[in-house]
Design a protein around this motif. Structure first.
Motif, PDB file in Angstrom:
ATOM      1  N   TYR A  74       0.838  -1.203   0.000  1.00 63.85           N
ATOM      2  CA  TYR A  74       0.000   0.000   0.000  1.00 63.85           C
ATOM      3  C   TYR A  74       0.875   1.256   0.000  1.00 63.85           C
ATOM      4  N   LEU A  75       1.894   1.267   0.853  1.00 58.39           N
ATOM      5  CA  LEU A  75       2.783   2.432   0.901  1.00 58.39           C
ATOM      6  C   LEU A  75       3.513   2.638  -0.420  1.00 58.39           C
ATOM      7  N   SER A  76       3.876   1.543  -1.080  1.00 60.99           N
ATOM      8  CA  SER A  76       4.584   1.658  -2.356  1.00 60.99           C
ATOM      9  C   SER A  76       3.706   2.297  -3.422  1.00 60.99           C
ATOM     10  N   PHE A  77       2.395   2.229  -3.234  1.00 61.96           N
ATOM     11  CA  PHE A  77       1.480   2.927  -4.138  1.00 61.96           C
ATOM     12  C   PHE A  77       1.184   4.341  -3.647  1.00 61.96           C
ATOM     13  N   ASP A  78       0.955   4.482  -2.339  1.00 55.67           N
ATOM     14  CA  ASP A  78       0.473   5.760  -1.805  1.00 55.67           C
ATOM     15  C   ASP A  78       1.532   6.864  -1.821  1.00 55.67           C
ATOM     16  N   ILE A  79       2.787   6.525  -1.551  1.00 54.96           N
ATOM     17  CA  ILE A  79       3.830   7.569  -1.504  1.00 54.96           C
ATOM     18  C   ILE A  79       4.052   8.194  -2.882  1.00 54.96           C
ATOM     19  N   PRO A  80       4.271   7.393  -3.951  1.00 56.68           N
ATOM     20  CA  PRO A  80       4.378   8.022  -5.276  1.00 56.68           C
ATOM     21  C   PRO A  80       3.080   8.712  -5.701  1.00 56.68           C
ATOM     22  N   LEU A  81       1.937   8.179  -5.245  1.00 61.56           N
ATOM     23  CA  LEU A  81       0.652   8.785  -5.596  1.00 61.56           C
ATOM     24  C   LEU A  81       0.592  10.239  -5.141  1.00 61.56           C
ATOM     25  N   ALA A  82       1.107  10.513  -3.943  1.00 62.13           N
ATOM     26  CA  ALA A  82       1.050  11.875  -3.408  1.00 62.13           C
ATOM     27  C   ALA A  82       1.716  12.859  -4.378  1.00 62.13           C
ATOM     28  N   VAL A  83       2.863  12.461  -4.921  1.00 60.17           N
ATOM     29  CA  VAL A  83       3.580  13.333  -5.864  1.00 60.17           C
ATOM     30  C   VAL A  83       2.815  13.439  -7.172  1.00 60.17           C
ATOM     31  N   ARG A  84       2.352  12.322  -7.690  1.00 56.81           N
ATOM     32  CA  ARG A  84       1.674  12.316  -8.977  1.00 56.81           C
ATOM     33  C   ARG A  84       0.377  13.121  -8.932  1.00 56.81           C
ATOM     34  N   LEU A  85      -0.355  12.990  -7.844  1.00 58.65           N
ATOM     35  CA  LEU A  85      -1.612  13.727  -7.728  1.00 58.65           C
ATOM     36  C   LEU A  85      -1.349  15.218  -7.519  1.00 58.65           C
ATOM     37  N   LEU A  86      -0.227  15.526  -6.889  1.00 57.96           N
ATOM     38  CA  LEU A  86       0.109  16.928  -6.633  1.00 57.96           C
ATOM     39  C   LEU A  86       0.480  17.664  -7.925  1.00 57.96           C
ATOM     40  N   VAL A  87       1.163  16.984  -8.840  1.00 53.43           N
ATOM     41  CA  VAL A  87       1.648  17.652 -10.051  1.00 53.43           C
ATOM     42  C   VAL A  87       0.767  17.389 -11.268  1.00 53.43           C
ATOM     43  N   ALA A  88      -0.234  16.500 -11.133  1.00 56.56           N
ATOM     44  CA  ALA A  88      -1.095  16.174 -12.273  1.00 56.56           C
ATOM     45  C   ALA A  88      -1.922  17.388 -12.683  1.00 56.56           C
ATOM     46  N   ARG A  89      -2.316  17.394 -13.929  1.00 58.51           N
ATOM     47  CA  ARG A  89      -3.201  18.465 -14.400  1.00 58.51           C
ATOM     48  C   ARG A  89      -4.468  18.463 -13.538  1.00 58.51           C
ATOM     49  N   ARG A  90      -4.893  19.647 -13.141  1.00 57.57           N
ATOM     50  CA  ARG A  90      -5.961  19.785 -12.164  1.00 57.57           C
ATOM     51  C   ARG A  90      -7.290  19.224 -12.698  1.00 57.57           C
ATOM     52  N   PRO A  91      -7.862  18.221 -12.022  1.00 49.78           N
ATOM     53  CA  PRO A  91      -9.165  17.711 -12.435  1.00 49.78           C
ATOM     54  C   PRO A  91     -10.294  18.500 -11.756  1.00 49.78           C
ATOM     55  N   ASP A  92     -11.503  18.295 -12.258  1.00 50.87           N
ATOM     56  CA  ASP A  92     -12.670  18.877 -11.602  1.00 50.87           C
ATOM     57  C   ASP A  92     -13.084  18.062 -10.384  1.00 50.87           C
ATOM     58  N   VAL A  93     -12.787  16.755 -10.409  1.00 46.41           N
ATOM     59  CA  VAL A  93     -13.136  15.877  -9.298  1.00 46.41           C
ATOM     60  C   VAL A  93     -12.251  14.636  -9.370  1.00 46.41           C
ATOM     61  N   VAL A  94     -11.961  14.071  -8.207  1.00 45.46           N
ATOM     62  CA  VAL A  94     -11.202  12.821  -8.104  1.00 45.46           C
ATOM     63  C   VAL A  94     -12.142  11.728  -7.611  1.00 45.46           C
ATOM     64  N   PHE A  95     -12.068  10.568  -8.229  1.00 40.44           N
ATOM     65  CA  PHE A  95     -12.837   9.403  -7.786  1.00 40.44           C
ATOM     66  C   PHE A  95     -11.845   8.371  -7.297  1.00 40.44           C
ATOM     67  N   MET A  96     -11.943   7.973  -6.023  1.00 44.66           N
ATOM     68  CA  MET A  96     -10.915   7.117  -5.441  1.00 44.66           C
ATOM     69  C   MET A  96     -11.468   5.815  -4.893  1.00 44.66           C
ATOM     70  N   GLU A  97     -10.596   4.818  -4.945  1.00 39.38           N
ATOM     71  CA  GLU A  97     -10.868   3.484  -4.429  1.00 39.38           C
ATOM     72  C   GLU A  97      -9.985   3.260  -3.203  1.00 39.38           C
ATOM     73  N   PRO A  98     -10.523   2.651  -2.107  1.00 41.54           N
ATOM     74  CA  PRO A  98      -9.670   2.372  -0.943  1.00 41.54           C
ATOM     75  C   PRO A  98      -8.474   1.514  -1.340  1.00 41.54           C
TER      76      PRO A  98
END
Length: 385
Positions: A74-98
């Motif tokens: 989970y951490l191996s996904f969540d830590i890079p996710l923080a960076v990717r979501l921070l720099v990604a082109r701004r969406p109108d909404v995020v839909f997330m799965e646990p």
């Protein structure tokens, strides 16, 4: 509308969540929306096949069974996710799965960027964790993490009123939409094959499922119906328990175990089987959930034996008023064995399987569920606007 889907699992990796999220992406694209998917690199031998969405993957740790499951994966996904979501082109909404750890990352980054997010709460993770041999401290921490992730959501979607009731008991007061659960009828059309002496348990089998009782039932059935096979397709934490029970009862030679497979490879098994089997263990905090594997089986025209509590039995009772859909029974080995006997004696004919698949497509299509989810996403995006 630009939507970003965040999930550690996505198609082509075979799982109910992959099919569900893929259906949501397809519906968004069909309505002319823009879709990005941030997910893990698929298992070895698989490659993403986008249908118009932009799929952005990165390598993650996987457990011994090839799943992104456990603290380090989970951490191996969540830590890079923080960076990717921070720099990604701004969406109108995020839909997330646990899992909830992903929810924490999404809540923090979305708060920083002032982006609303919708949380898919198909079940309650901290409830499910109570069925595993883990410390009460772990449950307490997981519960706090899950509450934090849920309370930041602009909207929550879930599959049944039972989950809504449970969320309210946990103090979650965010707007919740019951979108239901269904089958991707394009992935699981009615299928026909040469009949085999076969029962299939397709999908995960964790502690909440209690799948070992199927082996008990099959042993009783096999004593009077030699030559049949019980085939598990998928994996889960209960596999050692299931294997041990089969050895103990002397039926190990008639019980098979296959790794998870994509829908196209699962279809021939369902088409040849007398029925599929699904279970939910009673007297747990998980009784309110659906056995999602049931919908895929019905869509493929394969009848189902469902054993346990919860809303799944009502789906079979509803179907049986119009088509032959299978048998819902108590979580009891004798009742499951009797259901196996009844369905083996009166196998569905090809035209009955076709009727079952058509009924499922009309009443429990994943596309209908996806349309309801898209409506919720649009509402959340308007809230930001």
């Amino acid at each position: 509308m630009r939507v970003t889907i965040v999930s550690r699992i996505y198609r082509p990796e075979p799982a109910a969540a992959s099919i569900y999220l893929g259906a949501v992406a397809d519906e968004l694209l069909a309505q002319g929306e823009d879709v990005d998917v941030i997910t893990a690199s698929p298992p070895r031998g698989m490659a993403p096949h986008p249908r118009g969405e932009r799929v952005r993957t990165f390598p993650v740790l996987r457990d011994a069974n090839g799943y992104v499951r456990g603290y380090l994966p989970y951490l191996s996904f969540d830590i890079p996710l923080a960076v990717r979501l921070l720099v990604a082109r701004r969406p109108d909404v995020v839909f997330m799965e646990p899992p909830p750890t992903t929810g924490i990352v999404v809540r923090v980054i979305c708060a920083l960027r002032r982006i609303p997010y919708v949380y898919d709460a198909a079940d309650i993770w901290s409830d499910a964790a109570q069925l595993e041999p883990v410390s009460p401290v772990v449950i307490t921490v997981l519960r706090a993490m899950e509450r934090f992730a849920l309370r930041g959501a602009a909207r929550i979607v879930t599959i049944s009123q039972g989950v809504v009731d449970r969320l309210r008991l946990l103090g979650i007061d965010r707007p919740v939409a019951v979108t239901g659960f269904g089958a991707d009828t394009r992935e699981f059309p009615p299928a026909f094959a040469e009949p085999e002496r076969l029962f299939v348990y397709a999908g995960s089998y964790s502690a909440s499922h209690g799948a070992e009782i199927v082996v008990d039932a099959f042993a009783a059935f096999l004593a009077h119906h030699p030559g049949y096979v019980l085939r598990f397709i998928g994996n889960g934490s209960e596999r050692p328990t299931v294997e041990s029970r089969a050895e103990e009862l002397g039926v190990a030679a008639s019980v098979e175990y296959l790794d998870p497979v994509p829908p196209a490879e699962l279809l021939p098994h369902l088409a040849a089987a007398v029925a599929s089997v699904a279970t939910i263990r009673p007297s747990t905090v998980y009784e309110y959930s659906y056995a999602s594997k049931v919908f895929s089986s019905l869509s493929a025209g394969c009848p189902v034996i469902f054993a346990g509590p919860g809303p799944t039995a009502a789906v079979l009772h509803e179907a049986n008023r119009q088509v032959r859909a299978g048998i819902a029974c108590a979580y009891d080995a004798r009742e499951i064995a009797d259901a196996m006997t009844e369905l083996a004696a009166r196998r569905l004919a090809p035209e009955q399987r076709m009727a079952l698949g058509e009924w499922t497509a009309e009443e429990h299509s994943m596309s209908a569920v996806a349309r309801r989810v898209v409506d919720v996403l649009r509402t959340a995006a308007r809230r930001r606007g």
